[in-house]
Design an enzyme around this catalytic site. Structure first.
Site, mmCIF file in Angstrom:
data_model
loop_
_atom_site.group_PDB
_atom_site.id
_atom_site.type_symbol
_atom_site.label_atom_id
_atom_site.label_comp_id
_atom_site.label_asym_id
_atom_site.label_seq_id
_atom_site.Cartn_x
_atom_site.Cartn_y
_atom_site.Cartn_z
ATOM 1 N N GLU A 46 -53.701 -21.941 8.763
ATOM 2 C CA GLU A 46 -54.695 -21.792 9.825
ATOM 3 C C GLU A 46 -55.784 -22.854 9.757
ATOM 4 O O GLU A 46 -56.947 -22.575 10.068
ATOM 5 C CB GLU A 46 -55.284 -20.377 9.846
ATOM 6 C CG GLU A 46 -54.310 -19.346 10.395
ATOM 7 C CD GLU A 46 -54.974 -18.096 10.950
ATOM 8 O OE1 GLU A 46 -56.192 -18.135 11.240
ATOM 9 O OE2 GLU A 46 -54.276 -17.094 11.094
ATOM 10 N N HIS A 270 -58.775 -13.518 4.937
ATOM 11 C CA HIS A 270 -57.758 -13.280 3.916
ATOM 12 C C HIS A 270 -58.325 -13.642 2.544
ATOM 13 O O HIS A 270 -59.204 -14.503 2.443
ATOM 14 C CB HIS A 270 -56.522 -14.163 4.144
ATOM 15 C CG HIS A 270 -55.620 -13.687 5.230
ATOM 16 N ND1 HIS A 270 -54.302 -13.360 5.019
ATOM 17 C CD2 HIS A 270 -55.837 -13.490 6.562
ATOM 18 C CE1 HIS A 270 -53.743 -12.992 6.164
ATOM 19 N NE2 HIS A 270 -54.656 -13.069 7.113
#
Length: 392
Positions: A46, A270
């Protein structure tokens, strides 16, 4: 014996302020943390915005001399690698299925997700590194991308199995955000088919923490996410395998990259996963604790799931056909109506909207549905061939 320290982290770098909080601050903090040099090999996901990649590169280039960004799709795959050791070769395999173009707010289709492959010269060893970020789930109750994600997991398992041989590399590391939990079919299929070991499970039980996403202690976890999964999910992994003549042992594996020091928020939504691997030469065969009989039922289940996915595409295609017919009928009726001049602009706007709707339906029916069907059929046939070989 040589020691390799690996880190994987989903950086949550969606380049939209509303959907992604404190991106610039977090990317800067991630770069500052990585430049400490605690790891030899870093796999990030990402990192969509190239400006974010430059922020990271500017901070870590003094420590990580080698790097590679896997370009794909309209916005890039978001996957990149930073290494202290030479990256000899690289290649990107784009998955056959990647979600839907019209699901703009999901965005996976635009990233062109796949598997990034690198051959890294690690001292006297050749490392086969596979980096990935599979399609997101979005809804656990109604997972419309399940067939796509299982297809991606199977494709990746085949890719690793058929390419990462002893002639190419001495050992294999597969890292990234798999968007799969350990109980999911895709995770089991990937491990069994590619004969991969889970670094976390080498030292921990599945009941131990190890959660990396939607965990209660993460600043960015929402109450809605905690309601679905109160303890969080384990979605990020470091998997590995030794080839003949090489031994790989996990000496440490931990969840890391949590809160940013001096700030209330985390590096990402995360947590990262870090593992320390001991690598040595030997005459041993590839380590395999797997039961060969476990693969066949997984393949059968995957084949059934893919077939259901094909049926869903057929139903969607029929829906687009009906919608196209309705839009044409409405276009004819609306253009035939005798209306007052002051409604002309409104009718013009409706005609444009109906024309666009008709084009969208035809594009989905004639092009996108066929692409999805062919992708699912390819996976189904590959699974069938593998199933037949298992039975023979």
């Amino acid at each position: 014996m040589s020691q390799l320290k690996v880190l994987t982290l989903n950086c949550w770098g969606v380049p939209t302020p509303i959907a992604c909080q404190l991106r610039l601050e977090r990317m800067t903090a991630i770069g500052d943390r990585l430049k400490r040099g605690d790891y030899d090999l870093v796999v990030l996901q990402e990192v969509w915005d190239k400006a974010d990649f430059k922020i990271l590169l500017d901070r870590v280039s003094g420590v990580f001399v080698y790097n590679h960004y896997f370009y794909s799709g309209a916005i890039g795959s978001g996957v990149c690698v930073f290494s202290k050791f030479p990256i000899l070769e690289s290649f990107y395999y784009r998955f056959s299925l990647n979600g839907y173009a019209h699901k703009v707010f999901h965005g996976d289709w635009f990233g062109g997700k796949g598997v990034g492959m690198c051959i890294v010269k690690f001292q006297d060893f050749r490392l086969g590194l596979f980096c990935t970020h599979l399609h997101a789930e979005y809804s656990e109750a109604d997972d419309e991308y399940l067939a796509h994600r299982v297809s991606q997991a199977f494709e990746m398992s085949q890719l690793i199995k058929l390419t990462a041989t002893k002639h190419l590399c001495d050992f294999v590391v597969t890292a990234g955000d798999f968007n799969l939990q350990p109980t999911d079919l895709g995770y089991k299929l990937l491990r069994e088919n590619a004969k991969l070991r889970d670094a976390w499970l080498e030292l921990n039980d599945e009941t131990d923490s190890g959660k990396t996403c939607d965990i209660p202690s993460n600043y960015f976890t929402t109450p809605a996410q905690l309601k679905v999964c109160p303890n969080g999910k384990r979605l990020d992994y470091i998997l590995f395998r030794n080839n003949e003549g090489t031994s790989v042992e996990v000496v440490n594996c931990q969840v890391t990259m949590g809160k940013i020091p001096g700030h209330p928020y985390n590096y990402s939504d995360h947590e990262g996963v870090g593992a320390t691997l001991n690598i040595s030469k030997g005459n041993n065969a590839p380590h395999d604790n797997g039961d060969p009989t476990r693969l066949e039922p997984l393949l059968s289940e995957a084949k059934s799931l893919i077939e259901r996915g094909i049926g869903k595409v057929s139903s969607n295609s029929q829906f687009y056909t009906i919608l196209a017919i309705i839009s044409v009928c409405l276009l004819y009726m609306l253009s035939s109506l005798d209306i007052p001049p002051w409604l002309g602009l409104f009718r013009g706007m409706l005609l444009v909207a109906l024309t666009l709707l008709f084009g969208f339906c035809i594009w989905n029916k004639a092009i996108l549905s066929r692409i999805e069907t062919h992708g699912l059929m390819a996976t189904k046939n590959d699974i069938r061939n593998l199933l037949n070989s298992q039975k023979s």
